[in-house]
Design a protein around this motif. Structure first.
Motif, mmCIF file in Angstrom:
data_model
loop_
_atom_site.group_PDB
_atom_site.id
_atom_site.type_symbol
_atom_site.label_atom_id
_atom_site.label_comp_id
_atom_site.label_asym_id
_atom_site.label_seq_id
_atom_site.Cartn_x
_atom_site.Cartn_y
_atom_site.Cartn_z
ATOM 1 N N GLY A 67 0.797 -1.218 0.000
ATOM 2 C CA GLY A 67 0.000 0.000 0.000
ATOM 3 C C GLY A 67 0.829 1.267 0.000
ATOM 4 N N TYR A 68 2.167 1.135 -0.105
ATOM 5 C CA TYR A 68 3.041 2.310 -0.111
ATOM 6 C C TYR A 68 2.760 3.165 -1.340
ATOM 7 N N GLU A 69 2.752 4.480 -1.152
ATOM 8 C CA GLU A 69 2.586 5.407 -2.267
ATOM 9 C C GLU A 69 3.745 6.385 -2.277
ATOM 10 N N SER A 70 4.075 6.871 -3.438
ATOM 11 C CA SER A 70 5.202 7.783 -3.599
ATOM 12 C C SER A 70 5.021 9.051 -2.766
ATOM 13 N N PRO A 71 6.049 9.435 -1.991
ATOM 14 C CA PRO A 71 5.972 10.682 -1.229
ATOM 15 C C PRO A 71 5.724 11.894 -2.127
ATOM 16 N N ALA A 72 6.286 11.866 -3.330
ATOM 17 C CA ALA A 72 6.094 12.993 -4.249
ATOM 18 C C ALA A 72 4.635 13.122 -4.652
ATOM 19 N N VAL A 73 3.986 11.993 -4.896
ATOM 20 C CA VAL A 73 2.572 12.006 -5.268
ATOM 21 C C VAL A 73 1.720 12.514 -4.114
ATOM 22 N N LEU A 74 1.966 11.985 -2.923
ATOM 23 C CA LEU A 74 1.195 12.384 -1.753
ATOM 24 C C LEU A 74 1.425 13.858 -1.412
ATOM 25 N N ALA A 75 2.654 14.329 -1.596
ATOM 26 C CA ALA A 75 2.953 15.738 -1.329
ATOM 27 C C ALA A 75 2.210 16.643 -2.311
ATOM 28 N N SER A 76 2.009 16.158 -3.538
ATOM 29 C CA SER A 76 1.299 16.961 -4.538
ATOM 30 C C SER A 76 -0.196 17.036 -4.267
ATOM 31 N N GLU A 77 -0.711 16.102 -3.462
ATOM 32 C CA GLU A 77 -2.144 16.029 -3.192
ATOM 33 C C GLU A 77 -2.526 16.552 -1.810
#
Length: 253
Positions: free
Chosen positions: A56-66
């Motif tokens: 279930g890990y998601e990219s920190p860059a993606v999460l930071a953008s959201e």
């Protein structure tokens, strides 16, 4: 809050069903569990380990953008998430028992507010919280998140049955839960007075339930209701865990 609690202890001892308008204004603070306890408890779970990906890990860059979080802050939250999600069952998800263990050092302790926060974080309604959902949900308490979003989340918190309305019995359940956590004993008459007075002010349509628009109006008149929906600690994650700045997998833009 201490002044309010002291005042209500006196009210309880006198066993009086009447309550002043000043007491009622102070009671607005009483309707919110201290969400700061959540973040402090999660930070207390921090344990330095080499980063490893979990289910279930998601990219920190993606999460930071959201979300309002930076990449470094998301990476710090991942370390906290790993510790939480492995405290009882090491499967890459936060289970409700693990959530309670982090908050109360007791996985069996029952707390209505903690249960409601967990349920709202559990967006997929499958009994667990994934990393991405953890970050996105926690962002509601970020100082940069709009009051509109905080008000909507608070409304859902009180809408125990998920009907789209806050009913009088739901409010009473929350008040009783808070009393239990505070070790306060108020007479039934005093509790009923608090609940009834709240509804008299919030239920502007007079239909015995509070919808989202009425809730927004009520909070506008009583802004202290969402004060604890903002956690300053969430802007200080990289100060608490400076190693993430040095070992970040992604450079901040």
């Amino acid at each position: 809050m201490p002044i309010f609690l002291s005042r209500f202890r006196k009210l309880a001892m006198r066993n009086r069903p009447t309550i002043t308008s000043k007491d009622y204004r102070r009671a607005n603070h009483f309707y919110y569990w201290n969400f700061g306890d959540l973040t402090l408890a999660l930070m207390g779970c921090y344990h330095s380990k080499n980063a490893k990906k979990v289910l279930g890990y998601e990219s920190p860059a993606v999460l930071a953008s959201e979300t309002p979080f930076t990449v470094n802050e998301v990476e710090a939250l991942f370390e906290l998430f790993k510790k939480l999600s492995s405290s009882i069952i090491d499967d890459g998800f936060i289970h409700k028992e693990e959530f309670h263990l982090a908050l109360f050092r007791n996985s069996k302790k029952k707390n209505l507010f903690a249960d409601r926060v967990f349920d709202l974080f559990d967006v997929e309604h499958n009994g667990v919280i994934k990393f991405g959902k953890f970050v996105r949900s926690l962002s509601i308490f970020h100082p940069s998140t709009s009051d509109v979003d905080k008000i909507a989340f608070a409304f859902r918190l009180y809408d125990l049955r998920g009907t789209g309305f806050i009913e009088q019995e739901e409010l009473k359940e929350m008040v009783l839960a808070l009393l239990g956590e505070s070790d306060l004993v108020l007479s039934d008459d005093v509790v009923e007075t608090i609940v009834n007075k709240t509804f008299l002010e919030a239920d502007s349509k007079g239909d015995g339930k509070i919808d989202l628009e009425e809730w927004k109006e009520f909070v506008a008149k009583n802004p202290s209701l969402i004060k604890n929906m903002t956690l300053p600690y969430l802007t200080e994650l990289t100060l608490a865990f400076p190693s993430f700045v040095l070992h970040s997998e992604v450079e901040e833009s």
